[in-house]
Design an enzyme around this catalytic site. Sequence first.
Site: not given
Length: 267
Positions: A146, A159
């Site tokens: 990501s 994350y």
Amino acid sequence: MSRFDGRVALVTGAGSGIGAACATRLAAEGACVGVLDVHAAGAKTVATAIRAHGGTAVALTCDVSEEKQVETAIGELLASFGRLDVVHSNAAALGRGTYGRDQDLESLDVAVWDRTMAVNLRGALLMVKHGAPVMADGGAFVITSSVSGMTGDVAHVAYGTSKAALTGFVRFVATRYGSRGIRCNGVAPALVLTEAAERALGPERLADKAAERLLPWACTPEDVAGLVTFLASDEARCITGQTVVIDSGTLAHRPEHALRQWRQDSE
Ligand SMILES: NC(=O)c1ccc[n+]([C@@H]2O[C@H](COP(=O)([O-])OP(=O)(O)OC[C@H]3O[C@@H](n4cnc5c(N)ncnc54)[C@H](O)[C@@H]3O)[C@@H](O)[C@H]2O)c1
């Protein structure tokens, strides 16, 4: 002749969103696909839809953070299709109890950090640890990262850090298996318009995201599937150890550009 005729692919987190689109695309291009998800119903629905469109797929229920379950799922895939050529490690802990509670660093519950790392990072490790030994030479791993792993933020430290670590992991896997012709690459999306992302963000934050990117459109799961299938295919035979950003131009410019553009547009 399709790019994945005669090949077998395994996609994790394939019961919805990006993983579902990737499994569907790989099957449409000829692969026999293992549709793996911790939620049995999602995996089953996607596998059934693939078969309804003439493809070949089996649903696999597995928590990617659990080593025994990963070994069993890969065993089931081999029992169904007899070989393994492509693994797309895509599952991530995105629920309310993990991503939703991954807020300010100082109040972060270490259990959230640990679960995020277990699914996002250990899950990828286990897919390679148990997938590579049975993968055909010349196979490919693709790992979903990501842009959150490439920038800082005031929230989502667990994350983002797990995704940053995956960029390094991709290089380690590429290095370990290069001599067998096995490649490993990452894909790093910014916002992808999955049903879950649209629901979670709501109209105001979606508009903020639109102001951050250079192109007028956000990525869809199918856009990511196009990149994943390219990286998994022989067309990418000379690409390994890379993490490719797919973000409609979110990271390509200085934040001031977006701000200037936004001011101009709102005059
Ligand atoms: N949607 C976005 O905007 C976006 C942006 C950047 C990166 N990503 C990444 O893309 C990937 C897919 O996300 P998505 O947006 O499609 O989300 P999604 O929630 O639609 O899909 C994630 C899937 O992973 C499954 N999953 C969760 N934990 C699991 C586990 N322990 N074992 C097996 N499966 C598990 C879920 O059940 C779900 O089906 C993730 O790695 C995410 O970090 C998404």
